[in-house]
Write an enzyme that holds these catalytic residues in place. Structure first.
Site, PDB file in Angstrom:
ATOM      1  CE1 TYR A  53      -2.989  -3.084   0.584  1.00 17.88           C
ATOM      2  CE2 TYR A  53      -3.540  -2.236   2.747  1.00 17.88           C
ATOM      3  CZ  TYR A  53      -3.707  -3.187   1.762  1.00 17.88           C
ATOM      4  OH  TYR A  53      -4.591  -4.214   1.956  1.00 17.88           O
ATOM      5  CE  LYS A 233     -10.179   5.053   1.413  1.00 16.12           C
ATOM      6  NZ  LYS A 233     -11.004   5.904   0.511  1.00 16.12           N
ATOM      7  CB  SER A 234     -14.391   5.220   5.207  1.00 18.24           C
ATOM      8  OG  SER A 234     -14.901   6.514   4.876  1.00 18.24           O
ATOM      9  NE  ARG A 239     -18.040   7.613   2.619  1.00 15.06           N
ATOM     10  CZ  ARG A 239     -18.188   8.804   2.056  1.00 15.06           C
ATOM     11  NH1 ARG A 239     -19.367   9.414   2.098  1.00 15.06           N
ATOM     12  NH2 ARG A 239     -17.188   9.396   1.437  1.00 15.06           N
ATOM     13  CG  ASN A 243     -17.904   2.115   7.359  1.00 17.93           C
ATOM     14  OD1 ASN A 243     -19.076   2.211   7.032  1.00 17.93           O
ATOM     15  ND2 ASN A 243     -16.896   2.409   6.548  1.00 17.93           N
TER      16      ASN A 243
HETATM   17  P1  A2P Z   1     -14.749   6.882   1.276  1.00 14.65           P
HETATM   18  O1  A2P Z   1     -13.301   6.749   1.682  1.00 14.65           O
HETATM   19  O2  A2P Z   1     -15.013   8.147   0.546  1.00 14.65           O
HETATM   20  O3  A2P Z   1     -15.698   6.661   2.445  1.00 14.65           O
HETATM   21  P2  A2P Z   1     -12.588  -0.750  -0.338  1.00 14.65           P
HETATM   22  O4  A2P Z   1     -13.418  -1.603   0.571  1.00 14.65           O
HETATM   23  O5  A2P Z   1     -12.249  -1.369  -1.646  1.00 14.65           O
HETATM   24  O6  A2P Z   1     -11.422  -0.145   0.338  1.00 14.65           O
HETATM   25  O7  A2P Z   1     -13.527   0.447  -0.755  1.00 14.65           O
HETATM   26  C1  A2P Z   1     -14.149   1.208   0.177  1.00 14.65           C
HETATM   27  C2  A2P Z   1     -14.925   2.246  -0.597  1.00 14.65           C
HETATM   28  O8  A2P Z   1     -16.200   2.375  -0.010  1.00 14.65           O
HETATM   29  C3  A2P Z   1     -14.260   3.589  -0.567  1.00 14.65           C
HETATM   30  O9  A2P Z   1     -14.441   4.187  -1.818  1.00 14.65           O
HETATM   31  C4  A2P Z   1     -15.025   4.353   0.521  1.00 14.65           C
HETATM   32  O10 A2P Z   1     -15.050   5.719   0.198  1.00 14.65           O
HETATM   33  C5  A2P Z   1     -16.381   3.733   0.408  1.00 14.65           C
HETATM   34  N1  A2P Z   1     -17.083   3.669   1.676  1.00 14.65           N
HETATM   35  C6  A2P Z   1     -16.547   3.444   2.899  1.00 14.65           C
HETATM   36  N2  A2P Z   1     -17.495   3.429   3.842  1.00 14.65           N
HETATM   37  C7  A2P Z   1     -18.663   3.614   3.209  1.00 14.65           C
HETATM   38  C8  A2P Z   1     -20.021   3.691   3.637  1.00 14.65           C
HETATM   39  N3  A2P Z   1     -20.339   3.560   4.927  1.00 14.65           N
HETATM   40  N4  A2P Z   1     -20.971   3.900   2.690  1.00 14.65           N
HETATM   41  C9  A2P Z   1     -20.655   4.043   1.396  1.00 14.65           C
HETATM   42  N5  A2P Z   1     -19.389   3.983   0.922  1.00 14.65           N
HETATM   43  C10 A2P Z   1     -18.411   3.775   1.814  1.00 14.65           C
END
Ligand code: A2P
Length: 277
Positions: A53, A233-234, A239, A243
């Protein structure tokens, strides 16, 4: 705002892992430092990073900014194919420790099996030595398919955890059965799916409406309610909080069963027999 800490589950060697952690891909060092500090302030106690990463320094910086005692935060990292040997695993671990700025890692994983190279057994043997030396508390694999795990089992080796792509559209039932049989804990990466398509699935949105929760919370709840660790990830504080806030409601058996029906073939899914780094 803060959110109550996530409950933990216990690996077969007695190490406790918070069920909900922060995924950090694809954050760079600066984003990771800011987001990790914010996540720890909100109540996260589990951080998931990787050599690949390119953000372990930022994760370590976020940890220092938060000012929490090291032992209160569970750190997972992973190493790349060039380190697939006993001494390579040691070098990879030392490099991760230096980038993170910590003196032990909670969970170190072989990131991809890279079967073309055929050295993941040696990489795992290196992990065993690192655990014996106290540099890591638990050891595991990521993206290992049944045949890759079987090669470890044939050598008497069993990972504490195998972290795999898993969500309601990607069930991985073959792997879950093996994990269950061998006492391997499952970790779910990309638990919220790719893009927003899965979060708009009508089965998921209907359950979310019934609980006055978001689709992401329903998906994460479905994962942790099975005793699987999720590391969404957020980078967005709202969010992030949302989460983590999934331990105050329960999905009914009928809702769990409805989510269990959503598995589907995915031609774009990364295949660990041909993809890896
Ligand atoms: P963001 O960082 O803007 O919240 P991955 O699981 O592949 O890492 O992708 C996570 C993706 O889901 C990211 O683009 C993140 O964007 C988004 N995400 C994270 N939490 C939420 C949530 N509670 N609702 C909708 N999208 C989310």
């Amino acid at each position: 705002m803060t959110v109550p800490l996530a409950p933990s589950l216990t690996l077969t060697n007695g190490v406790r892992v918070p069920l909900l952690g922060l995924g950090t891909w694809p954050m760079n060092d600066d984003e990771a430092a800011v987001t990790v500090a914010e996540a720890l302030r909100l109540g996260y106690r589990h951080l998931d990073t990787a050599e690949n990463y390119g953000n372990e320094r930022g994760v370590g910086e976020g940890l220092r900014r938060a000012g929490l005692p090291r032992e209160e935060v569970f750190i997972t990292t992973k190493f790349n194919r060039q380190w697939h040997s006993v001494d390579g695993a040691r070098q990879a671990c030392e490099a991760s420790l230096a980038r993170l700025g910590v003196d032990y890692i909670d969970l170190l994983l072989v990131h991809w099996p890279n079967p073309d190279q055929g050295r993941y057994v040696e990489a795992f043997q290196g992990l065993v030595k690192l655990q014996e030396a106290g540099r890591v508390r638990a050891i595991g694999t990521s993206n290992f398919k049944p045949a890759h795990l079987q090669r470890l089992f044939d050598e008497g080796l069993v990972p504490h955890l195998n972290q795999i792509q898993l969500d309601p559209w990607h069930h991985r039932d073959d792997l879950l059965a093996i994990h269950h049989q061998k006492g391997i804990t499952t970790g779910a990466w990309r638990p919220l799916g790719c893009g927003n398509a899965m979060l708009a699935d009508p089965v998921i949105t209907a359950i979310a409406t019934a609980h006055a929760r978001t689709p992401a919370q329903v998906v994460l709840r479905w994962i942790v309610q099975q005793g699987i660790i999720a590391t969404p990830k957020s980078a967005n504080p709202l969010r992030l909080a949302q989460n983590l806030d999934i331990f105050g409601f329960t999905l009914s058996p009928a809702e769990m069963a409805a989510l269990d029906t959503l598995d589907r073939p995915d031609p774009d899914m990364l295949d660990a027999d041909s993809f890896g780094h």
